[in-house]
Design an enzyme around this catalytic site. Structure first.
Site, PDB file in Angstrom:
ATOM      1  N   HIS A 386    -131.094  66.180 -37.345  1.00  0.00           N
ATOM      2  CA  HIS A 386    -130.438  66.902 -36.255  1.00  0.00           C
ATOM      3  C   HIS A 386    -128.923  66.934 -36.432  1.00  0.00           C
ATOM      4  CE1 HIS A 386    -130.413  69.000 -32.561  1.00  0.00           C
ATOM      5  NE2 HIS A 386    -131.441  68.395 -31.981  1.00  0.00           N
ATOM      6  N   ASP A 390    -129.793  72.354 -35.658  1.00  0.00           N
ATOM      7  CA  ASP A 390    -130.392  72.167 -34.346  1.00  0.00           C
ATOM      8  C   ASP A 390    -131.864  72.583 -34.351  1.00  0.00           C
ATOM      9  OD1 ASP A 390    -127.960  71.261 -33.264  1.00  0.00           O
ATOM     10  OD2 ASP A 390    -127.298  73.335 -32.908  1.00  0.00           O
TER      11      ASP A 390
END
Length: 413
Positions: A386, A390
């Site tokens: 992450h 995203d």
């Protein structure tokens, strides 16, 4: 004159090898080319063969101990022959001297390994399985090198035991009483070799990245039909069949070309976007998981990709992978479908940004419009970093993989 058997060098970067199992004991006779020990270094394990015919005169390195490559691990010669102070190479002797100097001078000399008649040759995994099944290992016939008992031998013995118990009348069956496990009954296995490398890498992976896993289901009914239709033709022309795994790998490669942010790595606060795709394909072995790498797969055809997957998997199971075969991957695929697992959370192979977990295909009733049909559904699990991207771009990549698999003809065009 006694012949030295040395720790082999299992790769250019190897610094230490560990003797995982001795197939022979001091005093045992051995033929030239016969496996006398198993050694490992990081992700590689091989059998060491005797360079000459004779008798095991002395074992220098006990099981579980690591030494530099080139270090003498045992001597082969004539019965009663004294072991001299022969030298191998100067680098090997210097390496061994450094290892010995680091040990306490009061450490006693290495204990002699027990005679073969007092010591069963059995792999650690097989021993655990036998103990769990209350089997007498002395009654198990080993089929491995030098009569070594393998996990397959224990599995056969367990099947036989269950068959005998099933034939007994219920009143005659004796249910063994489980005794509380005492501390003295536990077996302590050193964390070394492949297992140690995996432990360190997986811990570092979870500690040094922000991992998130998303799941999706793919209808692979048409893919399986295409795979079956082309099986005979591909077998005749290329000598092997295309598998569902081959198509999944192909869909990943094509998707990575469209989503370069997934084909990347975060290294020293910089995101490296790779132009080429180097695909890691996880292979499960008895000692642990290895990830051989297929390089430049973005330039390969589906047939070439399939051939490379099979060749590297075979090398992995035969212990023939080099360190170079397991370096440089930009994305990894891990398949647990053969074990009946549907969804799981794969752990990133650092420093990669993504890894795809493949589950088992299950036939499921699915509504297509107003009609209920039997369809083959494949679960996929994508773990990504992450910090690099995203959820939306990760989901977009997974959707592209899904589109290729649900319209498999597009992977052939």
């Amino acid at each position: 004159m006694a012949v030295e058997v040395v720790m082999p060098k299992l790769g250019m970067a190897m610094k230490e090898g560990t003797v995982s199992l001795w197939n022979k004991a001091v005093g045992d006779s051995v033929g030239k080319g016969e496996p006398i020990a198993s050694v490992n270094s990081e992700k590689i394990e091989i059998d060491v063969e005797s360079p000459a015919e004779g008798t095991v005169l002395k074992i220098e390195v006990p099981e579980g101990e690591g030494v530099p490559p080139g270090t003498v691990i045992c001597y082969i010669g004539n019965p009663g022959e004294e072991v001299g102070t022969q030298l191998t190479s100067e680098p090997a002797q210097n390496a061994k001297a450094e290892t010995q100097a680091s040990k306490n001078e009061k450490t006693p000399s290495v204990k002699a390994v027990k005679k073969s008649e007092d010591r069963m040759k059995i792999s650690p995994v097989a021993r655990k399985m036998a103990e769990a099944g209350n089997l007498d290992i002395e009654k198990i016939q080993g089929t491995g090198p030098g009569g070594r008992i393998t996990k397959e031998d224990v599995q056969e013995a367990l099947k036989t035991q269950r068959g005998l118990q099933a034939d007994q009348p219920k009143e005659a069956r004796v249910v063994p009483q489980r005794k509380p496990v005492e501390k003295s009954q536990t077996q302590q296995v050193p964390l070394s070799g492949i297992r140690k490398v995996i432990a360190v890498r997986m811990h570092d992976s979870l500690q040094k990245s922000a991992q998130l896993t998303i799941n999706i289901k793919v209808d692979v009914t048409d893919l399986i039909a295409l795979q079956k239709q082309t099986a005979e033709t591909v077998q005749k022309k290329y000598g092997h069949k295309l598998t569902v795994t081959d198509f999944i790998a192909r869909s990943v490669v094509l998707s990575l070309k469209n989503h370069q942010d997934m084909n990347s790595a975060l290294i020293e606060d910089k995101i490296h976007l790779f132009k080429q795709v180097h695909l890691g394909m996880a292979v499960a072995l008895e000692k642990g998981l290895v990830v051989p790498v297929i390089r430049n797969v973005d330039e390969s055809s589906l047939i070439d990709l399939s051939r490379n997957i099979k060749e590297l998997a075979q090398k992995a199971r035969q212990g023939q992978l080099s360190n170079e075969d397991m370096k440089g991957s930009t994305f990894t695929i891990s398949n647990l479908g053969a074990y009946g697992v549907e969804h799981f959370t794969p752990v990133l192979n650092p420093p990669e940004t993504g890894i795809l977990g493949v589950g088992a295909v299950n036939d499921t009733p699915v509504y297509l419009g107003e009609k209920l049909e039997r369809r083959s559904i494949l679960p996929l699990s994508l773990t990504f970093d992450h910090r690099v991207l995203d959820g939306a771009p990760a989901a977009a990549f997974l959707q592209t993989v899904k589109q290729y698999l649900e319209a498999p003809i597009t992977m052939l065009l």
